[in-house]
Design a protein around this motif. Structure first.
Motif, PDB file in Angstrom:
ATOM      1  N   VAL A 145      17.202 -31.015   2.687  1.00  0.00           N
ATOM      2  CA  VAL A 145      15.786 -31.230   2.401  1.00  0.00           C
ATOM      3  C   VAL A 145      15.128 -29.887   2.134  1.00  0.00           C
ATOM      4  O   VAL A 145      15.311 -28.942   2.887  1.00  0.00           O
ATOM      5  CB  VAL A 145      15.083 -31.944   3.575  1.00  0.00           C
ATOM      6  N   PHE A 146      14.373 -29.823   1.035  1.00  0.00           N
ATOM      7  CA  PHE A 146      13.624 -28.621   0.682  1.00  0.00           C
ATOM      8  C   PHE A 146      12.164 -28.826   1.064  1.00  0.00           C
ATOM      9  O   PHE A 146      11.590 -29.884   0.830  1.00  0.00           O
ATOM     10  CB  PHE A 146      13.676 -28.334  -0.815  1.00  0.00           C
ATOM     11  N   GLU A 147      11.588 -27.787   1.627  1.00  0.00           N
ATOM     12  CA  GLU A 147      10.157 -27.766   1.907  1.00  0.00           C
ATOM     13  C   GLU A 147       9.562 -26.658   1.051  1.00  0.00           C
ATOM     14  O   GLU A 147      10.018 -25.522   1.105  1.00  0.00           O
ATOM     15  CB  GLU A 147       9.921 -27.484   3.389  1.00  0.00           C
ATOM     16  N   LEU A 148       8.586 -26.993   0.249  1.00  0.00           N
ATOM     17  CA  LEU A 148       7.965 -26.019  -0.645  1.00  0.00           C
ATOM     18  C   LEU A 148       6.647 -25.557  -0.022  1.00  0.00           C
ATOM     19  O   LEU A 148       5.622 -26.255  -0.135  1.00  0.00           O
ATOM     20  CB  LEU A 148       7.747 -26.619  -2.027  1.00  0.00           C
ATOM     21  N   PRO A 149       6.655 -24.399   0.647  1.00  0.00           N
ATOM     22  CA  PRO A 149       5.454 -23.975   1.374  1.00  0.00           C
ATOM     23  C   PRO A 149       4.263 -23.646   0.481  1.00  0.00           C
ATOM     24  O   PRO A 149       3.118 -23.761   0.927  1.00  0.00           O
ATOM     25  CB  PRO A 149       5.929 -22.732   2.135  1.00  0.00           C
ATOM     26  N   HIS A 150       4.499 -23.277  -0.755  1.00  0.00           N
ATOM     27  CA  HIS A 150       3.389 -22.942  -1.644  1.00  0.00           C
ATOM     28  C   HIS A 150       2.694 -24.185  -2.203  1.00  0.00           C
ATOM     29  O   HIS A 150       1.661 -24.073  -2.851  1.00  0.00           O
ATOM     30  CB  HIS A 150       3.866 -22.043  -2.790  1.00  0.00           C
ATOM     31  N   LEU A 151       3.232 -25.366  -1.936  1.00  0.00           N
ATOM     32  CA  LEU A 151       2.614 -26.606  -2.414  1.00  0.00           C
ATOM     33  C   LEU A 151       1.907 -27.379  -1.301  1.00  0.00           C
ATOM     34  O   LEU A 151       1.608 -28.561  -1.464  1.00  0.00           O
ATOM     35  CB  LEU A 151       3.670 -27.510  -3.071  1.00  0.00           C
ATOM     36  N   LYS A 152       1.647 -26.735  -0.167  1.00  0.00           N
ATOM     37  CA  LYS A 152       0.930 -27.405   0.915  1.00  0.00           C
ATOM     38  C   LYS A 152      -0.453 -27.814   0.434  1.00  0.00           C
ATOM     39  O   LYS A 152      -1.108 -27.100  -0.316  1.00  0.00           O
ATOM     40  CB  LYS A 152       0.773 -26.475   2.117  1.00  0.00           C
ATOM     41  N   ASP A 153      -0.890 -28.974   0.890  1.00  0.00           N
ATOM     42  CA  ASP A 153      -2.223 -29.475   0.554  1.00  0.00           C
ATOM     43  C   ASP A 153      -3.145 -29.168   1.723  1.00  0.00           C
ATOM     44  O   ASP A 153      -3.126 -29.848   2.738  1.00  0.00           O
ATOM     45  CB  ASP A 153      -2.157 -30.975   0.281  1.00  0.00           C
ATOM     46  N   GLU A 154      -3.957 -28.114   1.590  1.00  0.00           N
ATOM     47  CA  GLU A 154      -4.834 -27.690   2.682  1.00  0.00           C
ATOM     48  C   GLU A 154      -6.094 -28.537   2.802  1.00  0.00           C
ATOM     49  O   GLU A 154      -6.800 -28.459   3.793  1.00  0.00           O
ATOM     50  CB  GLU A 154      -5.248 -26.215   2.515  1.00  0.00           C
ATOM     51  N   TYR A 155      -6.400 -29.317   1.792  1.00  0.00           N
ATOM     52  CA  TYR A 155      -7.649 -30.069   1.789  1.00  0.00           C
ATOM     53  C   TYR A 155      -7.370 -31.574   1.769  1.00  0.00           C
ATOM     54  O   TYR A 155      -7.848 -32.302   0.916  1.00  0.00           O
ATOM     55  CB  TYR A 155      -8.504 -29.668   0.582  1.00  0.00           C
ATOM     56  N   ALA A 156      -6.646 -32.026   2.759  1.00  0.00           N
ATOM     57  CA  ALA A 156      -6.243 -33.428   2.801  1.00  0.00           C
ATOM     58  C   ALA A 156      -7.295 -34.265   3.518  1.00  0.00           C
ATOM     59  O   ALA A 156      -7.527 -34.101   4.716  1.00  0.00           O
ATOM     60  CB  ALA A 156      -4.906 -33.562   3.505  1.00  0.00           C
ATOM     61  N   LEU A 157      -7.954 -35.132   2.818  1.00  0.00           N
ATOM     62  CA  LEU A 157      -8.920 -36.095   3.350  1.00  0.00           C
ATOM     63  C   LEU A 157      -9.950 -35.458   4.269  1.00  0.00           C
ATOM     64  O   LEU A 157     -10.237 -35.944   5.355  1.00  0.00           O
ATOM     65  CB  LEU A 157      -8.174 -37.219   4.086  1.00  0.00           C
ATOM     66  N   ASN A 158     -10.464 -34.311   3.857  1.00  0.00           N
ATOM     67  CA  ASN A 158     -11.513 -33.589   4.569  1.00  0.00           C
ATOM     68  C   ASN A 158     -11.098 -33.111   5.958  1.00  0.00           C
ATOM     69  O   ASN A 158     -11.945 -32.731   6.746  1.00  0.00           O
ATOM     70  CB  ASN A 158     -12.797 -34.414   4.665  1.00  0.00           C
ATOM     71  N   ASP A 159      -9.831 -33.174   6.294  1.00  0.00           N
ATOM     72  CA  ASP A 159      -9.345 -32.636   7.563  1.00  0.00           C
ATOM     73  C   ASP A 159      -8.736 -31.280   7.273  1.00  0.00           C
ATOM     74  O   ASP A 159      -7.556 -31.165   6.963  1.00  0.00           O
ATOM     75  CB  ASP A 159      -8.309 -33.579   8.182  1.00  0.00           C
ATOM     76  N   PHE A 160      -9.538 -30.245   7.370  1.00  0.00           N
ATOM     77  CA  PHE A 160      -9.103 -28.912   6.976  1.00  0.00           C
ATOM     78  C   PHE A 160      -8.255 -28.235   8.048  1.00  0.00           C
ATOM     79  O   PHE A 160      -7.809 -27.120   7.874  1.00  0.00           O
ATOM     80  CB  PHE A 160     -10.304 -28.045   6.617  1.00  0.00           C
ATOM     81  N   GLN A 161      -8.055 -28.882   9.187  1.00  0.00           N
ATOM     82  CA  GLN A 161      -7.226 -28.321  10.250  1.00  0.00           C
ATOM     83  C   GLN A 161      -5.748 -28.578  10.002  1.00  0.00           C
ATOM     84  O   GLN A 161      -4.899 -27.889  10.538  1.00  0.00           O
ATOM     85  CB  GLN A 161      -7.618 -28.930  11.611  1.00  0.00           C
ATOM     86  N   VAL A 162      -5.442 -29.578   9.206  1.00  0.00           N
ATOM     87  CA  VAL A 162      -4.050 -29.961   8.961  1.00  0.00           C
ATOM     88  C   VAL A 162      -3.743 -29.795   7.482  1.00  0.00           C
ATOM     89  O   VAL A 162      -4.513 -30.228   6.631  1.00  0.00           O
ATOM     90  CB  VAL A 162      -3.811 -31.434   9.373  1.00  0.00           C
ATOM     91  N   SER A 163      -2.629 -29.157   7.179  1.00  0.00           N
ATOM     92  CA  SER A 163      -2.189 -29.086   5.783  1.00  0.00           C
ATOM     93  C   SER A 163      -0.934 -29.927   5.636  1.00  0.00           C
ATOM     94  O   SER A 163      -0.039 -29.871   6.471  1.00  0.00           O
ATOM     95  CB  SER A 163      -1.936 -27.642   5.365  1.00  0.00           C
TER      96      SER A 163
END
Length: 172
Positions: A125-143
């Motif tokens: 499994v590959f995890e692409l750290p540069h593609l994290k979604d920092e603005y998910a459903l207005n919860d800016f604490q979780v990416s």
């Protein structure tokens, strides 16, 4: 006088020179990709890797971790190169489907074996750290992280050098 040829039955200094330059290209122009190494099925009772047998012998209800069920706790960092593409949704049917959600990532062959101790394989499994979604459903604490499972791996056609030896893997 012997005929000149870059190809030799053994990997010569020419191969090693080209391979070092290709590795440096990936180090400079590639992006970090975290690899969750696939270990194979584990014994449900003990959690230790099982002896070679069919995966169907282990009941699905005995899997402890449904997300990272048979993966190493270690996280390996590799450098990879791929073409970024827009995701298009197919709205011609009921529901919403992604058309081009397959990513082809190219890795330097010897670097992957050196880093994780074996070549990449389907199931990793590959995890692409540069593609994290920092603005998910207005919860800016979780990416939200982006994960891809390796479906297929082969030697890349553009990865063969003048010595006729491969230097690159292409993962689907």
């Amino acid at each position: 006088m012997p005929r000149l040829s870059i190809y030799k039955p053994e990997k010569s200094a020419d191969y090693r020179f080209i391979d070092r330059n290709i590795k440096e290209t990936f180090q400079i122009g590639g992006t970090d990709i975290f690899v969750h190494k696939y270990l194979g099925p584990k014994e449900p009772e003990t959690g230790t890797p099982s002896q070679p047998r069919s995966v169907s012998d282990i009941p699905e209800t005995k899997i402890q971790d449904l997300l990272f069920l048979e993966y190493s706790d270690d996280l390996y960092t590799l450098r990879g190169i791929y073409n970024v593409q827009d995701l298009d949704f197919d709205l011609s049917q009921f529901g919403m489907f992604l058309q081009n959600d397959t990513v082809f990532i190219t890795f330097h062959m010897n670097s992957t074996v050196e880093a994780i101790g074996r070549k990449l394989m389907p199931g990793d499994v590959f995890e692409l750290p540069h593609l994290k979604d920092e603005y998910a459903l207005n919860d800016f604490q979780v990416s939200l992280k982006r994960f891809y499972v390796v479906e297929d791996i082969n030697r890349s056609a553009e990865g063969f050098s003048q010595t006729w030896y491969p230097h690159l893997y292409r993962c689907k």
